[in-house]
Design a protein around this motif. Structure first.
Motif, PDB file in Angstrom:
ATOM      1  N   HIS A 119      26.582 -57.920  11.120  1.00 40.29           N
ATOM      2  CA  HIS A 119      26.431 -59.370  11.226  1.00 40.29           C
ATOM      3  C   HIS A 119      27.592 -60.064  10.521  1.00 40.29           C
ATOM      4  N   ASP A 225      14.656 -73.316   7.170  1.00 37.07           N
ATOM      5  CA  ASP A 225      15.114 -74.240   8.212  1.00 37.07           C
ATOM      6  C   ASP A 225      16.302 -75.071   7.721  1.00 37.07           C
ATOM      7  N   VAL A 228      19.376 -72.854   7.718  1.00 42.74           N
ATOM      8  CA  VAL A 228      19.844 -72.630   9.095  1.00 42.74           C
ATOM      9  C   VAL A 228      20.577 -73.868   9.605  1.00 42.74           C
ATOM     10  N   ALA A 232      24.060 -72.343  10.164  1.00 43.40           N
ATOM     11  CA  ALA A 232      23.970 -71.740  11.497  1.00 43.40           C
ATOM     12  C   ALA A 232      24.242 -70.239  11.450  1.00 43.40           C
ATOM     13  N   PRO A 233      23.509 -69.491  10.617  1.00 39.70           N
ATOM     14  CA  PRO A 233      23.760 -68.051  10.513  1.00 39.70           C
ATOM     15  C   PRO A 233      23.235 -67.304  11.733  1.00 39.70           C
ATOM     16  N   ASP A 234      23.686 -66.053  11.893  1.00 40.12           N
ATOM     17  CA  ASP A 234      23.080 -65.232  12.944  1.00 40.12           C
ATOM     18  C   ASP A 234      21.934 -64.383  12.394  1.00 40.12           C
ATOM     19  N   LEU A 235      21.688 -64.459  11.066  1.00 42.86           N
ATOM     20  CA  LEU A 235      20.586 -63.710  10.472  1.00 42.86           C
ATOM     21  C   LEU A 235      20.200 -64.343   9.140  1.00 42.86           C
ATOM     22  N   TYR A 260      16.645 -75.293  14.835  1.00 44.19           N
ATOM     23  CA  TYR A 260      16.909 -74.470  13.654  1.00 44.19           C
ATOM     24  C   TYR A 260      16.249 -73.102  13.749  1.00 44.19           C
ATOM     25  N   GLN A 261      16.346 -72.497  14.904  1.00 43.30           N
ATOM     26  CA  GLN A 261      15.791 -71.167  15.110  1.00 43.30           C
ATOM     27  C   GLN A 261      16.835 -70.115  14.709  1.00 43.30           C
ATOM     28  N   CYS A 262      16.389 -69.086  14.048  1.00 41.47           N
ATOM     29  CA  CYS A 262      17.286 -67.986  13.649  1.00 41.47           C
ATOM     30  C   CYS A 262      16.419 -66.778  13.329  1.00 41.47           C
TER      31      CYS A 262
END
Length: 483
Positions: A119, A225, A228, A232-235, A260-262
């Protein structure tokens, strides 16, 4: 090797760590609020773990730490700001000491060996006595002007509990282990009720347990949230002693905001993450120390520089094909571990894996001894998996050999491809090389292996046709002309 130390609110952990992050020995002591007592216990653990092979010490410290200055600025449950931790331990141990925030250290370990492998952008919360935080962008810790990533102090309730930082309603006051204890007490349950018992009672329909878990999890979800939205992380990783439980509790408080989904995952290394990351960071810091000026080298090493093309990759990665192709096209001499090691294995009739490792280390040293005897101005291609030895050892060999310029060719392929290649050539290698039992380990190694990133880097995916013209053009432009 290095000694990695993780300072927690409950326990002090220390371990001797190899260059690949393996824990070779470990000990622990109880933590304490008294900084001098903590320093004394750390010094005792270092004395017990120290050996001539230990090059440095790394320490993960809770609170605000300026890693570049080596200074603890403030702490929470264990506040070491009143003592010069790094300097005093360096004086006591006579070893260089690196310090950083404990969550930063844990995330370094997770990137190397755990859930964050592969990541690029990661946010990590560590849930324990308090809540720590770390942020990575492009696989580098985000530090701001020194102490970024204090995610435990994201505000989730401006009218909430007073926090040790001086504000109110930080997520640490609602969703740490200490906060969970408060939620349990306020619900009228005894202090010996564990989080596992709360989950069991919730599964049986106990609404009191459900209320406690919701009070614990929902502020954490709000903090996640917010993180995120900012990064804006990927994990997002949840670590620390209660990371797995916190991840489970988040099922009660799902993310609702569509922006804000991650993915949120539990960390994999548990309590080992802090000591592993601290040890790896200590070794990395030593590897970046500038080598002595050429005037300090023996007279035979002065004059025109030697250069090395480091063809790097784990076993079966295709680096032998790449290195031979480079040597043939450029007219540069080629040195490999196997060309030195295999004649000895054949003459001695093989040996066990430990003997093979010893012979590998000796062959590695022999390579750089040969490089050091080459005429000044020579460029040599070296084929090896450089991750099998500590980075500092490579830097020492390069310095002694008078190598002042390197370029790296990183060869790689998926673990399943490597396994197939390795299996196909088992009957072609002398006795003493690891057999089929090594294949599962090779697949795992492929997941975490990374290039040295020591200077210019050319990436080669060996599942595709090797673009030797592009490689040689890159080398001609990268390896500077002789002065």
């Amino acid at each position: 090797m290095a000694i990695g130390i993780d300072i927690g609110g409950t326990n002090l952990r220390a371990a001797r760590i190899s260059g690949t992050g393996e824990i070779l020995d470990r000990i622990s002591e109880k933590s304490a609020p008294d900084p001098e007592l903590v320093l004394s216990r750390i010094a005792g653990m270092v004395r017990r773990l120290d050996s001539p092979s230990v090059a440095a010490i790394g320490i993960g410290v809770p609170g605000r730490v300026d890693a570049r200055l080596g200074a603890v600025l403030s702490g929470g449950y264990v506040n070491l700001a009143s003592i010069s931790l790094a300097q005093r331990l360096e004086s006591l141990a006579s070893k260089p000491v690196v310090i950083d925030n404990d969550c930063n250290m844990a995330l370094v370990a997770e990137m190397a060996l755990g859930a964050a492998r592969g990541h690029e952008s990661i946010v990590m919360f560590t849930i324990g006595t308090g809540i720590g935080g770390a942020v990575v962008q492009d696989r580098r810790i985000v530090r701001g002007k020194g102490t970024a990533g204090q995610l435990g102090h994201i505000t989730v309730d401006i009218s909430g509990e007073a926090c040790v930082c001086g504000r109110r309603g930080c997520v640490e006051t609602t969703s740490s282990g200490t906060a969970l204890g408060r939620h349990v007490a306020r619900a009228g349950l005894g202090p010996d009720v564990s989080v596992d018992q709360l989950f069991a009672r919730d599964a049986d329909g106990d609404m009191l347990a459900r209320g406690i878990l919701e009070a614990w999890a929902r502020p954490l979800r709000a903090a996640i949230d917010s993180a995120v939205a900012m990064f804006a992380p990927d994990l997002v990783l949840l670590g620390g002693g209660l990371g797995l439980a916190a991840h489970r509790a988040l099922a009660i408080a799902p993310a609702l905001a569509p922006w804000y989904q991650c993915p949120v995952e539990p960390a994999q290394l548990g309590d080992d993450a802090g000591v592993i990351g601290a040890g790896l960071e200590a070794l990395a810091a030593q590897a970046t120390v500038a080598p002595p000026s050429p005037v300090s080298l023996p007279p035979a090493r002065l004059g025109r520089t030697r250069r090395a093309v480091l063809v790097n990759g784990i076993p079966a990665s295709g680096k032998s094909t790449v290195s031979r192709g480079i040597a043939d096209r450029m007219g540069w001499p080629l040195l490999t571990l196997d060309t030195i090691k295999n004649p000895f294995l054949e003459a001695l009739g093989g040996g066990d894996r430990e003997f093979n490792r010893i012979l590998g280390r000796a062959s590695y040293q022999a390579i750089w001894s040969v490089v050091g005897e080459a005429p000044a101005g020579t460029t040599i291609v070296v084929d090896a998996w450089f991750g099998f030895q500590p980075r500092q050892l490579l830097e020492d060999h390069l310095r002694r050999a008078g190598v002042e310029q390197t370029a790296e060719i990183w060869c790689h392929a998926p673990g399943e491809v490597l396994a197939e290649r390795y299996r196909a050539r088992l009957d072609q290698r002398p006795a003493g090389h690891p057999g089929a039992a090594y294949i599962p380990e090779l697949i795992e190694l492929a997941k975490r292996a990374e290039p040295l990133r020591r200077g210019p880097l050319f990436d080669v995916d060996t599942t595709k046709p090797i673009a030797f013209d592009a490689i040689t053009q890159w080398l001609q432009a990268t390896i500077a002309a002789d002065p």
